[in-house]
Design a protein around this motif. Structure first.
Motif, PDB file in Angstrom:
ATOM      1  N   ARG A 137       0.889  -1.175  -0.151  1.00 39.70           N
ATOM      2  CA  ARG A 137      -0.144   0.029   0.090  1.00 39.70           C
ATOM      3  C   ARG A 137       0.967   1.335  -0.048  1.00 39.70           C
ATOM      4  NH1 ARG A 137      -5.099   2.022   2.335  1.00 39.70           N
ATOM      5  NH2 ARG A 137      -4.885   3.798   3.475  1.00 39.70           N
ATOM      6  N   ILE A 178      -6.900  -2.013  -1.965  1.00 35.56           N
ATOM      7  CA  ILE A 178      -5.605  -1.613  -1.209  1.00 35.56           C
ATOM      8  C   ILE A 178      -5.576  -0.074  -1.381  1.00 35.56           C
ATOM      9  CG2 ILE A 178      -3.138  -1.500  -1.054  1.00 35.56           C
ATOM     10  CD1 ILE A 178      -3.432  -4.666  -1.757  1.00 35.56           C
ATOM     11  N   VAL A 179      -5.621   0.733  -2.553  1.00 31.97           N
ATOM     12  CA  VAL A 179      -5.357   1.924  -2.797  1.00 31.97           C
ATOM     13  C   VAL A 179      -6.610   2.702  -2.762  1.00 31.97           C
ATOM     14  CG1 VAL A 179      -3.217   1.195  -4.505  1.00 31.97           C
ATOM     15  CG2 VAL A 179      -5.564   1.755  -5.145  1.00 31.97           C
ATOM     16  N   MET A 283      -8.978   0.396   6.725  1.00 31.52           N
ATOM     17  CA  MET A 283      -8.144  -0.304   5.990  1.00 31.52           C
ATOM     18  C   MET A 283      -7.748  -1.854   6.531  1.00 31.52           C
ATOM     19  SD  MET A 283      -4.039   0.092   5.482  1.00 31.52           S
ATOM     20  CE  MET A 283      -3.528  -0.127   7.122  1.00 31.52           C
TER      21      MET A 283
END
Length: 388
Positions: A137, A178-179, A283
């Motif tokens: 990440r 993830i992003v 996250m």
């Protein structure tokens, strides 16, 4: 019109597609069948059209990430293979040759359009290990901050079944999660999701929008990809499940059109749009639900399902009706209601312990397990992600 068909009306399309025009961070996944001809050689015109669209969107201030298949396909012709080898070692040899060819092609074309690229090769372990997940990440965010367009592929040279992510559809959805991307575009050799298999059902029609991924969506996602690709529609629905539950809009469209990426980014009708949930999980929850491996499942009753879906409750032992698989405390499992996955979470008990406490009240747990104290919840709501 049936209730199922009413879920995909054109009225949804107008408002749903507007969200795509506001997408700032976009992940584009391109399949092998889009990048190569039937003989396995690279389709240079199509590759350049894709690069041109990505570069132009980057010029508009969009943050672009490319997940590219095609490494094995690109290595077939130079090695004299007429089709993808079945032998793992030969397939990995083709990937080793093809990765260099493919990246060189991308680097050359992006440079001509004024952009720098960086290659990232991943295996399953890079997402299942939390430390690697965080490092990945951070690397991706650093590349984006530097104005670099990341080009990502599964590392087919070293990946075996135990460490493979599975396919690049799943990989692209994992990357988008993830992003914290706004939009994931999957280009393949199909126009999108149809009401039935269009190859066998002439009356099948393209579904413009899917607002909720139901078991019926999986049912109609039958069929496989081409001999050069590995991802059929079913894997794309699994990718959509990851994307939309991570707060990412996703569109499946045909890569045979030279302008699909730009058309989708403009919010125009192309392919099938899977609508993102309004909220993005934290996250840690995204990693827990979509990065870590699923080790098993528990089934719950109607009252428990309602509490999880509508009230955001923890999963209590009283609502558990069955346990499937062997897992340990701290591992991630699915929560099922009537055979449908409705949530995922990190358990406080092993499968063996849950077998003993299922159906009992929380104050009875310690006695059942013959310990002095125990968790009141099978899965605490802080460690639980609802998928519906």
């Amino acid at each position: 019109m049936s209730e199922r068909e009413q879920a995909y009306t054109v009225e949804h399309l107008v408002t749903g597609r507007e969200a795509l025009t506001k997408a700032k961070r976009i992940v584009v996944k391109v399949g092998t069948s889009t990048l190569t001809y039937a003989n396995g050689r690279l389709n240079l015109n199509r590759i350049e059209a894709i690069v041109k669209q990505l570069a132009d969107l980057a010029n508009q201030g969009k943050e672009m990430i490319l997940v590219s298949s095609g490494a094995v396909g690109a290595g077939l012709a130079p090695l004299g293979f007429k089709e993808k080898p079945k032998d793992i070692a030969m397939k990995q040899a083709a990937a080793a040759v093809g990765q260099g060819i493919l990246l060189h092609m991308y680097e050359k074309l992006f440079r001509e359009y004024g952009h720098t690229v960086g290659q990232i090769l991943l295996t399953r372990e890079d997402s299942t290990h939390r430390s690697r997940y965080i490092n990945l990440r951070n690397t991706l965010f650093s590349l984006i901050e530097l104005g670099v367009i990341p080009i990502i592929n599964e590392n087919d040279v070293v990946a075996i079944d135990e460490v493979k992510i599975g396919d690049n559809d799943t990989l692209s959805a994992t990357v988008a999660s993830i992003v914290e991307a706004d939009l994931l575009i999957i280009l393949s050799d199909i126009e999108g999701l149809y009401t039935a298999n269009p190859q066998t059902e002439p009356t099948a029609t393209l579904i413009s929008e899917v607002s909720t991924i139901t078991p019926h969506i999986y049912e109609i996602a039958g069929g496989a990809g081409t001999a050069r690709g590995t991802g059929g529609m079913f894997t794309k629905i699994e990718a959509a499940n990851i994307a939309v539950n991570s707060g990412v809009h996703m569109v499946i469209a045909s890569g045979e059109h030279s302008d699909s990426i730009q058309v989708i980014a403009r919010g125009e009708a192309r392919g099938t749009h899977f609508v993102a949930r309004h909220t993005k999980p934290h996250m840690r929850k995204r990693w827990m639900a979509f990065g870590s491996r699923l080790k098993g499942s528990v089934s719950v009753d109607a009252g428990c399902a309602k509490a999880l879906l509508q009230n955001g409750s923890s999963l209590l032992p009283v609502g558990v009706t069955a346990v499937t698989g062997e897992f340990h405390e701290g591992e991630t499992i699915s929560i099922l209601f009537e055979g449908e996955e409705i949530a995922r979470g990190m358990v406080n008990f092993s499968s063996q312990d849950i077998e003993q406490i299922k159906g009992c009240n929380s104050h009875e747990v310690a006695g059942r397990l013959q310990v002095q104290s125990a968790h009141a919840e099978v899965i605490h709501r802080d460690n639980l992600v609802v998928l519906r």
